[in-house]
Design a protein around this motif. Structure first.
Motif, PDB file in Angstrom:
ATOM      1  N   GLY A  80       0.770  -1.219   0.312  1.00 24.86           N
ATOM      2  CA  GLY A  80       0.063  -0.080   0.222  1.00 24.86           C
ATOM      3  C   GLY A  80       1.185   1.494   0.046  1.00 24.86           C
ATOM      4  N   HIS A  81       1.905   1.298  -0.425  1.00 28.50           N
ATOM      5  CA  HIS A  81       2.993   1.987  -0.866  1.00 28.50           C
ATOM      6  C   HIS A  81       2.825   3.386  -1.768  1.00 28.50           C
ATOM      7  CE1 HIS A  81       5.362   0.824   2.603  1.00 28.50           C
ATOM      8  NE2 HIS A  81       5.514   0.025   2.346  1.00 28.50           N
ATOM      9  N   HIS A  82       1.794   3.943  -2.097  1.00 26.23           N
ATOM     10  CA  HIS A  82       0.552   4.461  -2.855  1.00 26.23           C
ATOM     11  C   HIS A  82       1.885   6.071  -3.246  1.00 26.23           C
ATOM     12  CE1 HIS A  82      -3.134   3.734  -1.363  1.00 26.23           C
ATOM     13  NE2 HIS A  82      -2.992   2.247  -2.343  1.00 26.23           N
ATOM     14  N   GLU A  83       2.533   6.251  -2.995  1.00 22.55           N
ATOM     15  CA  GLU A  83       2.899   7.757  -3.261  1.00 22.55           C
ATOM     16  C   GLU A  83       4.408   7.011  -3.907  1.00 22.55           C
ATOM     17  OE1 GLU A  83       6.260  10.843  -1.435  1.00 22.55           O
ATOM     18  OE2 GLU A  83       3.684  10.542  -0.397  1.00 22.55           O
ATOM     19  N   ILE A 106      -0.893  -5.961 -12.218  1.00 20.88           N
ATOM     20  CA  ILE A 106      -1.244  -5.179 -11.175  1.00 20.88           C
ATOM     21  C   ILE A 106      -2.673  -6.373 -11.230  1.00 20.88           C
ATOM     22  CG2 ILE A 106      -3.432  -3.389 -10.359  1.00 20.88           C
ATOM     23  CD1 ILE A 106      -2.218  -1.472 -12.210  1.00 20.88           C
ATOM     24  N   LEU A 107      -3.012  -7.097 -12.094  1.00 24.15           N
ATOM     25  CA  LEU A 107      -4.370  -7.771 -12.275  1.00 24.15           C
ATOM     26  C   LEU A 107      -3.761  -8.879 -11.037  1.00 24.15           C
ATOM     27  CD1 LEU A 107      -5.529  -7.491 -15.180  1.00 24.15           C
ATOM     28  CD2 LEU A 107      -6.947  -7.410 -13.648  1.00 24.15           C
ATOM     29  N   GLN A 108      -2.597  -9.341 -11.514  1.00 28.07           N
ATOM     30  CA  GLN A 108      -1.521 -10.344 -10.551  1.00 28.07           C
ATOM     31  C   GLN A 108      -1.527 -10.086  -9.142  1.00 28.07           C
ATOM     32  OE1 GLN A 108      -0.828 -13.299 -12.608  1.00 28.07           O
ATOM     33  NE2 GLN A 108       0.472 -14.883 -10.578  1.00 28.07           N
ATOM     34  N   SER A 109      -1.800  -8.647  -8.807  1.00 29.17           N
ATOM     35  CA  SER A 109      -1.516  -8.064  -7.542  1.00 29.17           C
ATOM     36  C   SER A 109      -2.950  -8.832  -7.096  1.00 29.17           C
ATOM     37  CB  SER A 109      -0.761  -7.099  -7.546  1.00 29.17           C
ATOM     38  OG  SER A 109       0.665  -7.011  -7.646  1.00 29.17           O
ATOM     39  N   ALA A 110      -3.783  -8.570  -7.681  1.00 27.09           N
ATOM     40  CA  ALA A 110      -5.062  -8.207  -6.936  1.00 27.09           C
ATOM     41  C   ALA A 110      -5.445 -10.093  -6.256  1.00 27.09           C
ATOM     42  CB  ALA A 110      -6.050  -8.346  -8.083  1.00 27.09           C
ATOM     43  N   ASN A 119      -7.069  -2.133  -6.480  1.00 25.16           N
ATOM     44  CA  ASN A 119      -8.467  -1.315  -7.005  1.00 25.16           C
ATOM     45  C   ASN A 119      -7.449   0.447  -6.465  1.00 25.16           C
ATOM     46  OD1 ASN A 119     -10.897  -0.120  -7.710  1.00 25.16           O
ATOM     47  ND2 ASN A 119     -11.317   0.092  -5.916  1.00 25.16           N
ATOM     48  N   SER A 120      -6.707   0.499  -5.876  1.00 25.48           N
ATOM     49  CA  SER A 120      -6.050   1.484  -5.884  1.00 25.48           C
ATOM     50  C   SER A 120      -5.080   1.493  -6.398  1.00 25.48           C
ATOM     51  CB  SER A 120      -5.500   1.485  -4.193  1.00 25.48           C
ATOM     52  OG  SER A 120      -6.880   1.706  -3.315  1.00 25.48           O
ATOM     53  N   ALA A 121      -4.344   0.627  -7.267  1.00 24.90           N
ATOM     54  CA  ALA A 121      -3.139   0.457  -7.977  1.00 24.90           C
ATOM     55  C   ALA A 121      -4.056   1.021  -9.308  1.00 24.90           C
ATOM     56  CB  ALA A 121      -2.540  -0.793  -8.160  1.00 24.90           C
TER      57      ALA A 121
END
Length: 138
Positions: A80-83, A106-110, A119-121
């Motif tokens: 969750g390191h968005h920045e 990103i899909l793989q990470s889901a 979703n955030s990514a």
């Protein structure tokens, strides 16, 4: 004294090597902003990440930069390191990943990090890609 199994670089050499890689991956503009914003509080941290993250890890020959970007994106999504994710999404494009490849990461990470993380990514990626030059990573 060289590190065990190390490349024998001294800290100053590792810093210089790290700065080259950091600029290539993140851009001169990003690194210049980071340097300009360095304070007494953050100076040691800037030195640390330049020597260790960029001069040591990102400079190792075992993975190419595209692969390192995939690993970093996955880790940033999971934690969750968005920045940092926004910064490394831009770096991934600079390292040759396409928008479609990043979408797959990103899909793989889901599956492994959770739907909310993905979703955030996707939201962050949409913002980053909207600001990217039209032909970048496509």
């Amino acid at each position: 004294m060289p590190r065990p199994q190390g490349d024998g670089l001294r800290d100053g050499e590792r810093y210089e090597q790290g700065m080259v890689v950091r600029r290539e991956v993140l851009s001169d503009a990003h690194v210049d902003r980071s340097i300009e914003n360095t304070t007494d509080l953050t100076a040691d941290f800037q030195d640390f990440i330049t020597r260790i993250a960029w001069g040591d890890i990102w400079s190792r020959p075992g993975l190419d930069r595209r692969s390192r970007s995939v690993a970093v994106l996955t880790s940033l999504i999971a934690h969750g390191h968005h920045e940092e994710l926004a910064m490394h999404l831009r770096a991934a494009l600079r390292n040759g990943l396409t928008v479609d490849e990043i979408k797959e990461v990103i899909l793989q990470s889901a599956v492994y990090s959770g739907v909310p993380a993905a979703n955030s990514a996707f939201r962050i990626a949409g913002e980053v890609f909207a600001d990217a030059p039209r032909d970048a990573g496509r």
